[in-house]
Design a protein around this motif. Sequence first.
Motif: not given
Length: 295
Positions: A272-277
């Motif tokens: 997910a996007l927050h995991e990449v961040a």
Amino acid sequence: MLTALRGRVRRIPEIIGVGPGVWLQGFIEGATLGSDAAPRAPLSALHSEQLGRLFSEMAVIETDELDVDRICLPEDRPEEGDSGGFLAGLVRFTHERVYAEHGAPYHALFERLGVDTAPLEKLALSAERLEPRPFSLLHGDLHRENFIVDPHGDLWTIDWELALFGDPLYDLATHLHLMRYQADEEVRICRIWQSAVEAARPGATEGWRQDLPVLLEYKRVQSVYTDVIRGALALEQPEDALDRRTLPEVARQVQLALAAAQEVPGMPTAPALHEVARAYRWWVTSRPSFTASAS
């Protein structure tokens, strides 16, 4: 390259000699194709016709036919028409030069994102099954910002620095990957490419339907490796601080690349996007220089 293409490929920048050994590149008045259109907008009838003409003009230019220097080593050049060897060389370059060499400082970040070299190893095996196609000139980077629309509405092609000789299907795969057309437009562009290239160079589209998905897989995987490294470079600050303004855009671009490639064998399910961040935040803050400056 532009000088060698004069009279062979229409609507490219002109090169003007102004003195001994001094050349100027002409400026094409207009705006990029991407400046006035939605990111996935279809091509107009005129631009579709001119794209097909570009494909056909390149298809008839055979290997070693142009008076230009080739910078790749002779041992790295596949045999003429060896489409599998051409793709294998691209995979090897991505593995050795992009991931192993330039990506070495970021291997922990790749691991955090679940990316290793398995996709490249599987693609190398897939390359062995490609149909042979006669090699021709390739642009190598046909995206919206490399097309200029002049005041008359005509399409011009710029930025030829990634041009190479190889499998003509690679240019189609690169174009589709970078343009991100809707599905029906992608089918239409494939028909334009097939018709233009086959008419210009009979046999140059042999086996394209079964081989195109393999080349698209490579382009998606290649984007993951380059985007992960590009994102890390964007976040590197001289003072080793976390650039919180750049982080969201970096995470978005990398997540999009991971999502586009997740169906390729060997690639992980896209985080997910927050995991990449979070992975990039961890990478920046866990570096010894950052830890030292924070303390």
